[in-house]
Design an enzyme around this catalytic site. Sequence first.
Site, PDB file in Angstrom:
ATOM      1  CE  LYS A 118      42.250  38.109  43.418  1.00 50.14           C
ATOM      2  NZ  LYS A 118      42.733  38.075  42.095  1.00 50.14           N
ATOM      3  NE  ARG A 162      36.193  41.338  42.082  1.00 47.27           N
ATOM      4  CZ  ARG A 162      36.738  40.124  42.278  1.00 47.27           C
ATOM      5  NH1 ARG A 162      36.619  40.448  43.411  1.00 47.27           N
ATOM      6  NH2 ARG A 162      37.900  39.471  41.310  1.00 47.27           N
ATOM      7  NE  ARG A 201      39.669  30.831  38.238  1.00 49.16           N
ATOM      8  CZ  ARG A 201      40.652  32.134  39.049  1.00 49.16           C
ATOM      9  NH1 ARG A 201      41.234  32.583  39.834  1.00 49.16           N
ATOM     10  NH2 ARG A 201      39.472  32.731  38.011  1.00 49.16           N
ATOM     11  NE  ARG A 238      35.884  31.790  39.174  1.00 44.32           N
ATOM     12  CZ  ARG A 238      36.961  32.511  39.931  1.00 44.32           C
ATOM     13  NH1 ARG A 238      37.466  32.176  40.894  1.00 44.32           N
ATOM     14  NH2 ARG A 238      36.099  33.467  39.381  1.00 44.32           N
ATOM     15  NE  ARG A 244      36.441  36.270  36.895  1.00 45.70           N
ATOM     16  CZ  ARG A 244      37.263  35.491  36.554  1.00 45.70           C
ATOM     17  NH1 ARG A 244      36.998  34.988  35.536  1.00 45.70           N
ATOM     18  NH2 ARG A 244      37.366  35.492  37.852  1.00 45.70           N
TER      19      ARG A 244
END
Length: 220
Positions: A13, A88, A127, A161, A172
């Site tokens: 996203k 969300r 990531r 992260r 998540r």
Amino acid sequence: MRIVLVGPPGAGKGTQATRLAEQLRVPHISTGDLFRANISRQTELGKLAKSYMDAGNLVPDEVTIAMAKDRMEQPDAEGGFLLDGFPRNVSQAEALDELLTTEGMKLDAVLDLEAPEEEVVKRIAGRRICRNDSAHVFHETYKQPAKAGVCDVCGGELYQRDDDSEDTVRKRLEVYHTQTEPIIDYYKAQGLVVTISALGPVDEVTKRALEALKREDDGR
Ligand code: ADP
Ligand code: AMP
């Protein structure tokens, strides 16, 4: 245009939002980036958000909605915006509808990025983001920076992260399925959802997204 991007964590996203925002000339508004900027500045909001984020939970609606509303009311968002990571859950979607109705505005589309779980897990595991700006996103294999550990955009340090650890990612994903996915049906009822596959090279996904948004726009 006023667009909402939805999809599981790691679908791409943020990556797509940066590119689409540039093409569509609207600001990219990411509630995750806004929270991370608050965490780096060590604000009260940042301290509160971090405890929820590190556990893989959603930050409470009250503070999230207030922060998103404040950002959407900035002058650069007058002509439109691309929302990434907000809403969300259904209450946030209802709050957004209320805000838009009050302003006499409406959403143009909800772009749903579809990706299988094994792919998003690989994307999240590799990531790396920039200390200076969490919108500068790289990947250990899929999008390597020119110099290892250094952001191509601003020279900042790249890091993983805290909430990209394996355990937190599992949580998540569960939160996505239970709380976020229902907004897709909520928006389907309004005829706003455009679904595309998030698989393939970044450029191809961007092309697919722009074509899907154009078809949606032409169909109105
Ligand atoms: P999200 O905002 O949905 O959580 P990101 O945009 O941060 O996802 O992307 C997650 C990771 O996957 C990043 O490291 C990014 O570089 C990488 N990525 C994004 N899109 C693709 C793609 N099409 N192919 C391979 N890797 C991708
Ligand atoms: P993201 O950068 O979109 O992956 O978001 C990272 C984390 O920030 C999420 O796991 C949540 O803890 C928090 N967050 C971001 N956006 C929202 C939102 N709209 N509502 C609640 N929490 C959010």
